[in-house]
Design a protein around this motif. Structure first.
Motif: not given
Length: 420
Positions: A223-226, A241-255
């Motif tokens: 999130v800081a990098l973005a 992030l999606r292709q590597s499986g990292q685009l999760t609900a937790g990360m999106i909510l953090r953003a």
């Protein structure tokens, strides 16, 4: 005649003498005015010397012919396939080795020979791709340190995938100005995995606990990098992030709880396949039913919907007005507001969500306290001559320039960044 005498003399000469004589013969081949017959005889003699049992003799040939354009191609190719101490001068400098030759030689070369190829001047993209695909770690590091090498972005990604866990390679990649943000995030993920493995291997934490902590740290760093990512690269970062499986609900909510609306919108657009304009319109529409449909299409968990709904409503109400720290950190007022609203719903399927929000609340409180203390240390009214120091006045003057109008959260697709 001269070559015949040379061959007769070789039979009883020591390896050192043979090497010295071979070097003289090779230089004479390149620089002396020999007849056609003598040149042919000299080439034949040197081809025979390729079978000399002493690497000193073959190494003497390699040293003379390493940079020579007029060297016999058959001799150069044989030397390039020799043991590393013989082959390295030829592999690193010979102009007679084509890209196809180098790729073929690299596939079976030992590490030292691979490094020699990776260090060549004006290394082409196809050879760099072969190094990135099958090269050892030392060869890939030599490739990254080769300022003359033409390295495609997909080759950099392959090096990250294979050796991103190694500090020397990771530091070299991070220092590159041409590395896209998606690749930088991949390095972050590799670092998180490495740290988790390090901690669990030493039994400081259980493997599951270490992986969980590393994953949350990676999401925070992402999130800081973005927040520092140019607007035109955000979509590519979300795709990675999606292709590597990292685009999760937790990360999106953090953003979203950090106030990074751009990342939130781009993430939803990536998950739904919709245009960013349509996603933004649904998110900022006063009728929340439109966002609910987009949320469902994105495949995000139903249990977390309440948190997203409350966060969007709070943004519309201007909850982040006067907040500091940009969009790189969780905002305490926002997190606590969403947590309180979710707790009030008292739904059984929200246990994991509430646990996540409580961790966010602790993190946000600690970040806010750290910023407050840093401001106190940085602002010394006595040292700066402000004897009549008033805390309320300082609070206003210190943070007033960071305040923003909550109307900044209406759709502004062409703005490079919506900041808190």
């Amino acid at each position: 005649m001269i070559v015949r005498q040379f061959l007769q003399w070789l039979r009883n000469a020591s390896p050192g003498e043979r090497a010295e004589a071979t070097s003289a013969l090779a230089r004479a081949y390149l620089h002396s005015d020999l007849s056609v017959d003598d040149l042919s005889a000299a080439e034949g003699a040197m081809i025979m010397l390729l079978d000399d049992p002493s690497p000193l003799v073959r190494g003497a040939l390699a040293q003379v012919f390493a940079s020579a354009q007029k060297a016999p191609p058959v001799v150069v190719h044989a030397l390039a396939a020799d043991q590393p101490e013989v082959a390295i001068p030829v592999l690193s400098r010979s102009p007679l080795l084509s890209d196809e030759d180098l790729v073929d030689l690299f596939a079976t070369a030992q590490p030292d020979s691979q490094v020699a190829i990776a260090s060549r001047a004006l290394l082409s993209s196809p050879v760099a791709a072969a190094i990135a695909e099958v090269g050892c770690a030392q060869a890939c590091l030599a490739l990254l340190e080769n300022l003359d090498a033409d390295i495609a972005l997909f080759s950099l990604d392959r090096i990250i995938e294979r050796f991103g866990h190694l500090a020397a390679i990771r530091e070299n990649l991070i220092a590159r100005h041409d590395l896209p943000m998606a690749s930088r995030q991949a390095l972050l993920a590799k670092l998180s995995q490495t740290l988790a493995g390090f901690v669990s291997a030493r039994h400081w934490l259980g493997s599951e606990h270490a992986e969980h902590a590393a994953r949350e740290a990676c999401e925070k760093a992402t999130v800081a990098l973005a927040a520092e990512t140019p607007y035109e690269e955000i979509a590519e970062l979300m795709r990675h992030l999606r292709q590597s499986g990292q685009l999760t609900a937790g990360m999106i909510l953090r953003a979203l709880l950090s106030g990074n609306v751009v990342l939130f919108e781009e993430a939803i657009a990536e998950l739904t396949g919709m245009s960013i304009d349509r996603v933004s319109a649904y998110i900022h529409d006063k009728h929340i039913s439109g966002f609910r449909a987009v949320y469902t299409k994105a495949g995000l968990p139903d249990a977390a919907y309440s948190a997203f709904r409350e966060a969007i409503a709070a943004l519309r109400d201007g909850i982040l007005v006067g907040e500091t720290g940009g969009v790189t950190r969780l905002k305490r007022r926002m997190v606590e507001h969403v947590l309180e609203a979710c707790v009030a719903e008292r739904r059984d399927d929200m246990a994991s969500l509430l646990a996540l929000l409580r961790r966010f609340a602790v993190e946000a409180a600690r970040e806010e306290a750290r910023m407050f203390c840093d401001d106190l240390v940085a602002y010394d009214p006595v040292a700066n001559g402000h004897v009549g120091y008033d805390r309320a006045t300082y609070d206003h003057t210190a943070y007033d320039h960071m305040a923003y109008d909550h109307t900044a959260y209406v759709p502004q697709i062409h703005e490079p960044r919506l900041v808190a």
